[in-house]
Design an enzyme around this catalytic site. Structure first.
Site, PDB file in Angstrom:
ATOM      1  N   ASP A   1      60.562  52.326 -61.009  1.00 61.36           N
ATOM      2  CA  ASP A   1      61.139  50.973 -61.152  1.00 61.36           C
ATOM      3  C   ASP A   1      61.145  50.493 -62.605  1.00 61.36           C
ATOM      4  O   ASP A   1      62.049  49.762 -63.026  1.00 61.36           O
ATOM      5  CB  ASP A   1      60.461  49.945 -60.233  1.00 61.36           C
ATOM      6  CG  ASP A   1      58.947  49.895 -60.372  1.00 61.36           C
ATOM      7  OD1 ASP A   1      58.387  50.740 -61.102  1.00 61.36           O
ATOM      8  OD2 ASP A   1      58.321  49.002 -59.744  1.00 61.36           O
TER       9      ASP A   1
ATOM     10  N   SER B   1      58.838  53.578 -56.704  1.00 63.29           N
ATOM     11  CA  SER B   1      57.937  52.963 -57.693  1.00 63.29           C
ATOM     12  C   SER B   1      56.501  53.434 -57.552  1.00 63.29           C
ATOM     13  O   SER B   1      55.582  52.637 -57.323  1.00 63.29           O
ATOM     14  CB  SER B   1      58.004  51.450 -57.563  1.00 63.29           C
ATOM     15  OG  SER B   1      59.337  51.037 -57.571  1.00 63.29           O
TER      16      SER B   1
ATOM     17  N   ARG C   1      64.813  47.700 -50.492  1.00 64.78           N
ATOM     18  CA  ARG C   1      66.235  47.378 -50.430  1.00 64.78           C
ATOM     19  C   ARG C   1      67.091  48.634 -50.378  1.00 64.78           C
ATOM     20  O   ARG C   1      66.730  49.645 -50.990  1.00 64.78           O
ATOM     21  CB  ARG C   1      66.726  46.711 -51.704  1.00 64.78           C
ATOM     22  CG  ARG C   1      66.345  45.346 -51.945  1.00 64.78           C
ATOM     23  CD  ARG C   1      66.743  45.082 -53.404  1.00 64.78           C
ATOM     24  NE  ARG C   1      65.808  44.165 -53.985  1.00 64.78           N
ATOM     25  CZ  ARG C   1      66.055  42.860 -54.032  1.00 64.78           C
ATOM     26  NH1 ARG C   1      67.180  42.358 -53.593  1.00 64.78           N
ATOM     27  NH2 ARG C   1      65.154  42.073 -54.547  1.00 64.78           N
TER      28      ARG C   1
HETATM   29  C1  BG6 Z   1      62.350  44.350 -58.276  1.00 65.90           C
HETATM   30  C2  BG6 Z   1      62.856  45.759 -58.565  1.00 65.90           C
HETATM   31  O1  BG6 Z   1      63.217  43.420 -58.797  1.00 65.90           O
HETATM   32  O2  BG6 Z   1      61.081  44.217 -58.839  1.00 65.90           O
HETATM   33  C3  BG6 Z   1      61.876  46.746 -57.974  1.00 65.90           C
HETATM   34  O3  BG6 Z   1      64.133  45.938 -58.035  1.00 65.90           O
HETATM   35  C4  BG6 Z   1      60.518  46.510 -58.536  1.00 65.90           C
HETATM   36  O4  BG6 Z   1      62.300  48.034 -58.263  1.00 65.90           O
HETATM   37  C5  BG6 Z   1      60.129  45.103 -58.308  1.00 65.90           C
HETATM   38  O5  BG6 Z   1      59.589  47.399 -57.941  1.00 65.90           O
HETATM   39  C6  BG6 Z   1      58.798  44.803 -58.937  1.00 65.90           C
HETATM   40  O6  BG6 Z   1      58.354  43.535 -58.578  1.00 65.90           O
HETATM   41  P1  BG6 Z   1      57.572  43.214 -57.264  1.00 65.90           P
HETATM   42  O7  BG6 Z   1      56.929  41.950 -57.561  1.00 65.90           O
HETATM   43  O8  BG6 Z   1      58.584  43.120 -56.175  1.00 65.90           O
HETATM   44  O9  BG6 Z   1      56.590  44.321 -57.034  1.00 65.90           O
HETATM   45  C1  GLC Z   2      52.425  51.070 -59.560  1.00 68.87           C
HETATM   46  C2  GLC Z   2      53.124  52.393 -59.529  1.00 68.87           C
HETATM   47  C3  GLC Z   2      54.151  52.474 -60.621  1.00 68.87           C
HETATM   48  C4  GLC Z   2      55.074  51.301 -60.560  1.00 68.87           C
HETATM   49  C5  GLC Z   2      54.286  50.021 -60.596  1.00 68.87           C
HETATM   50  C6  GLC Z   2      55.158  48.807 -60.521  1.00 68.87           C
HETATM   51  O1  GLC Z   2      51.695  51.014 -60.713  1.00 68.87           O
HETATM   52  O2  GLC Z   2      52.193  53.419 -59.664  1.00 68.87           O
HETATM   53  O3  GLC Z   2      54.890  53.655 -60.504  1.00 68.87           O
HETATM   54  O4  GLC Z   2      55.958  51.339 -61.612  1.00 68.87           O
HETATM   55  O5  GLC Z   2      53.374  50.014 -59.552  1.00 68.87           O
HETATM   56  O6  GLC Z   2      55.840  48.725 -59.327  1.00 68.87           O
END
Ligand code: BG6
Ligand code: GLC
Ligand code: BG6
Ligand code: GLC
Length: 917
Positions: free
Chosen positions: A656, A602, A539
């Site tokens: 994240d 992340s 995003r």
């Molecule tokens: C989102 C966050 O809501 O959730 C992201 O904005 C995060 O930063 C993500 O990585 C984690 O959940 P998923 O299921 O999208 O990997």
């Molecule tokens: C993976 C990444 C980590 C992140 C997580 C959740 O483990 O290494 O940095 O926080 O995924 O998205």
């Protein structure tokens, strides 16, 4: 010649007169076609009532699900024991169902008596007696050494929730043993068998005699889908569409329903056709007011009805010249076999005379004719009533199948049907008249209901063996409390390793300092851009923070990152990101605005300050080249430069977990942990500076990105690592890495499930042993599918539909297994998360020297958000493993972009302050 004619005339006249007399007397027992059609319609309504969830409790026709789902298909085989209890004879049998596809069944059996003191005595003794007979049989047949599965034919109304269970609703017919009603017959018999230590028998199925009969006949005729008993009692079962059986979950396929039609009329529905004789008979029975339909039909009662009628006629002077014998007063003196004998075609009259004489009467010719006609009327009524109810079932079957004409077979058993010379003929004829659009074949079950019961047992025994194999696999995913405590403790050790300078370089849980040192305090303000890369969605966001009121407005756009970019070159990836930013700025009309930017990235980054982050290694689905070991902020800056269209002020790079903690921390200052249960798995928390040896200074706190996904990479989780985890690991982009993440996060859970399904299919336990191309495809089970499949609100049919969407052609049974597999895998994941989280909250509590601690955990991620059970199991586990901590979970509604913007705001303020100095 004349004399002969005269005699014949005299006799015909005599007969006519007698018949007229009896017809007049029993006018009420002769049912017209209209009445039969009316009864048929009433029974149709009763069936509907019995099948409906809301109406069943008050329905007199109970329509009991039997958990028999299919008729035999010829693949059944093995050796079984069978008990047949509840008809006129009690039998123990050994049934050998042949192998090699030849439909061949061999039976050896032994009858045992059922004295009244046993069947109307104490329940425990009844079952002990049955067990004794079984033991005796096994001894005689030298079967003691064998462990054989047993099928129990139990011819009474039982409520079942599975095949190997039957709660007796009420005794019927001649039985009335105490303390059995409302209890499970299977466990009572199992308990009774325990007295015989040398008896090793497993009761796998309880079937009603109607069901056994249907299955016996269906073994020879696959059209057979109805079973009828017209014996001591009367009853019928048939194959009903699952979608019509409210009491059992699932809509697919069919299940045999035991109608227990004997109870038709118990609510008064047949009062208009019951006669004074029916009422009298009922009053003298073992179960007054019950089984009123049965009492007009079945063998246990027909003779008695005839006796009551004869008695009344004699009293009224219509028979025996008004004489009554004392024997005629005795209950049970006339039996069904007498009724059958009286109605024999040729010898009938002579038989009648003999029977009456035996009762101490001196019947005239006229009496014999009249008595014979009474029998006929009573047994004809019985056949008529049976026909009406059966016609209702046939109509239901035809309508279920939406056919204009139904071709079907009815399996029949029972002494009345078998020994009465006219009964079958009459029954068949009336059924055909009532349902002219059904071509019905009546098939007499020659070998009783036990052959069918053995078929059911055979299927059950195959399923049981399969069940054991499935359970063995799923047991690998079951963690004991002890194991969970062990995992929590190991995690704790890893935290310490990661924080200490000496051990940090080799630590698998990296405990990365983030340079985020405090929670937002509400004074943050301004307009920020944020990127959110690494979760399910990429995003770009615009975040407007207004100070004071803690109000944040966000605008965002989701962009796709194609697989070839995720796994292409680093330059391509960052160019693509910048392209998306450009599109977003364009879309928002912000072209040229130089906004501060917070970058949620992340992945594990080593940070030297808030705006520097060197990617340690890619995780999850990313594998772009030339990025590992590089500063991602620099890479982003360079990509912006390459594009040369706009400039941005990259102020912060944020994991994240950290973004999530901040998003939630903005609302709740007690939020000191950030948790992601999504594509990946990770956690961050606020640590005392003095514990962070990698960063100078002892004052205050700093957020640590644990990168706990790497937990276990040193082998410390090998004891719970299954072969399926290994396969998932080997097939991943980063083999040997992120072991804990691979057991817990959304990206991998589906893969674990897929590996288990492949194995179960190889073992022939699923998908008919066929591994489809789809099942071989990596990544077909996304987290959202797991979540859908496990939803409690979903009927089995819907689960099946999801599987079909995924290209997996599954049966109803397959769907149940798939759901279980998903459940086992996601449960383990939630428990592992719980153990990890318990480790951190306990650490925080101890570090602060608190007896009790309250803490809020900010959470995000599709697994946590979408899965129907994950969050509950996680919460429960934390509670168990960290009982001194009061952990509140706060779902991050706005994603981590908001948190990243807040961090950027704080960093910007600090930057400004430094510059001002
Ligand atoms: C989102 C966050 O809501 O959730 C992201 O904005 C995060 O930063 C993500 O990585 C984690 O959940 P998923 O299921 O999208 O990997
Ligand atoms: C993976 C990444 C980590 C992140 C997580 C959740 O483990 O290494 O940095 O926080 O995924 O998205
Ligand atoms: C037998 C079946 O043939 O018929 C029994 O094996 C069943 O299971 C019986 O109960 C019904 O007939 P009756 O006349 O013995 O009650
Ligand atoms: C009684 C029982 C029923 C059985 C029938 C025939 O009606 O309640 O379960 O099928 O007799 O034996």
């Amino acid at each position: 010649m004349f004399a002969v004619h005269l005699m014949a005339f005299y006799f015909t006249k005599l007969k006519e007169d007698q018949i007229k007399k009896v017809d007049r007397f029993l006018y009420h027992m002769r049912l017209s076609d209209e009445t039969l059609l009316d009864i048929m319609a009433r029974f149709q309504a009763e069936m509907q009532k019995g099948l409906g969830k809301d109406t069943n409790p008050t329905a007199s026709v109970k329509m009991l699900p039997t958990f028999v789902r299919a008729i035999p298909d010829g693949s059944e085989n093995g050796e079984f024991l069978s008990l047949d209890l509840g008809g006129s004879k009690f039998r123990v049998l050994k049934v050998q169902v042949s192998e090699e596809g030849k439909r061949n069944v061999q039976m050896e059996s032994q009858f045992y008596p059922t004295p009244n003191e046993i069947i109307r005595g104490n329940g425990t003794e009844l079952f002990e007696y049955v067990a004794d007979c079984l033991a005796d049989f096994m001894k005689t047949k030298e079967l003691m050494q064998k462990k054989l599965p047993l099928g129990l034919t139990f011819s009474f109304p039982c409520k079942q929730t599975k095949l190997e269970e039957g709660i007796l609703l009420s005794w019927t017919k001649k039985f009335k043993a105490r303390g059995v009603q409302g209890t499970d017959v299977v466990s009572s018999l199992t308990n009774a068998m325990k007295r015989h230590q040398d008896l090793d028998v497993d009761i796998l199925a309880l079937v009603n005699d109607t069901v056994g009969t249907m299955m016996t006949c269906a073994y020879d005729d696959p059209y057979c889908e109805v079973g009828v008993i017209i014996g001591t009692g009367t009853n019928a079962c048939y194959m009903e569409d699952m979608s019509n059986i409210d009491l059992v979950e699932g809509d697919e396929g069919r299940m045999c329903v035991n109608t227990e039609w004997g109870a038709f009329g118990d609510d008064g529905a047949l009062e208009d056709i019951r006669t004074e004789f029916d009422r009298e008979l009922d009053l003298g029975s073992l179960n007054p007011g019950k089984q009123l339909f049965e009492k007009m039909i079945s063998g246990l009662y027909l003779g008695e009805l005839v006796r009551l009628i004869l008695l009344k006629m004699a009293k009224a002077g219509l028979l025996f010249g008004g004489e009554k014998s004392s024997a005629l007063h005795i209950k049970g003196k006339i039996e069904t076999r007498h009724v059958a004998a009286m109605e024999r075609y040729k010898e009938g009259l002579a038989n009648t005379r003999e029977i009456l004489t035996d009762l101490g009467l001196e019947p005239s010719d006229a009496d014999c004719i009249a008595v014979q006609h009474v029998s006929t009327i009573v047994s004809f009524r019985s056949a008529n009533l049976c026909a009406a109810a059966l016609a209702a079932i046939l109509t239901r079957l035809r309508e279920n199948k939406k056919l204009v004409r139904l071709r079907t077979t009815v399996g029949v058993d029972g002494t009345l049907y078998k020994i009465h010379p006219q009964y079958p003929k009459r029954l068949h004829k009336v059924v055909r008249k009532l349902v002219p659009n059904c071509d019905v074949r009546f098939l007499l079950s020659e070998s009783g209901s036990t052959k069918g019961a053995a078929m059911v047992t055979a299927v059950a025994s195959r399923l049981q063996a399969q069940r054991k194999q499935i359970d063995k696999v799923l047991a690998l995913f079951r963690l004991t409390q002890e194991q969970l405590v062990g995992i929590r403790n190991k995690m704790r050790v890893e935290f310490e390793y990661g924080l200490k300078k000496d051990t940090h370089p080799l630590a698998t849980v990296k405990m990365l300092p983030t340079y985020v040192c405090g929670m937002p305090d509400g004074t943050e303000k301004g307009k920020f851009l944020a990127l959110d890369l690494g979760g399910t969605n990429f995003r770009v966001l615009l975040v407007k923070i207004r100070s004071g009121r803690r109000s944040v407005r966000m605008y965002n756009k989701i962009f796709a990152i194609p697989l070839e970019i995720m796994q292409g070159t680093g330059e391509e990836l960052f160019d693509h990101i910048v392209q998306c930013i450009a599109d977003f700025l364009d879309y928002m009309g912000l072209k040229g605005a130089q906004l501060p930017l917070g970058f949620t990235f992340s992945f594990p980054c080593r940070q030297a300050s808030i705006d520097k982050g060197t990617l340690i290694e890619w995780t999850k689905g990313f594998k772009a080249t030339d990025c590992e070991g590089e500063d991602v902020v620099d890479m982003l800056r360079e990509a912006i430069k390459r594009r040369n269209e706009f400039d941005l002020d990259i102020v912060a790079v944020v994991n994240d977990t950290v973004g999530t903690m901040m998003t939630c921390g903005y609302e709740d200052s007690n939020c000191e942990v950030g948790l992601i249960a999504g594509t990946g798995s990770n956690m961050c928390y606020m640590e005392e500076m003095r514990n962070i040896e990698l960063v100078e200074g002892d004052e205050g706190k700093m957020c640590i990105n644990t990168e706990w996904g790497g937990f276990g990479d040193n082998g410390c989780l090998d004891d719970i690592h299954t072969q399926y985890d290994k396969e998932v690991d080997e097939g991943s982009l980063n083999p040997g890495k992120q072991r804990y993440e691979k057991m817990t996060s959304g990206m991998y859970l589906g893969e674990i499930v897929r590996q288990i399904l492949i194995d179960l299919t190889k073992q022939g336990l699923l998908f008919r042993g066929q591994i489809s191309e789809r099942l071989r495809t990596r990544g077909i089970f996304e987290t959202k599918f797991l979540s859908q499949i496990e939803s409690d609100r979903l009927a089995l049919l819907q689960v099946r539909r999801i599987l079909q969407q995924l290209g997996l052609d599954s049966t109803c049974e397959d769907s149940i297994v798939v759901k279980e597999v998903c459940g086992a895998v996601s449960r383990r994941a939630a428990q592992l998360y719980g153990a990890g989280l318990a480790a951190i909250v306990e650490k925080r509590r101890e570090d602060q020297g608190l007896e009790h601690m309250r803490i809020t955990v900010g959470v995000d991620g599709t697994l946590y958000k979408l899965h129907p059970h994950f969050s509950r199991i996680l919460r429960e586990t934390v509670k168990e493993l960290a009982p001194q901590c009061d952990v509140m979970f706060m779902l991050s509604e706005d994603g981590s972009g908001k948190g990243a913007a807040l961090i950027t705001a704080v960093a910007k303020r600090l930057q400004q302050a430094q510059r001002d100095h």
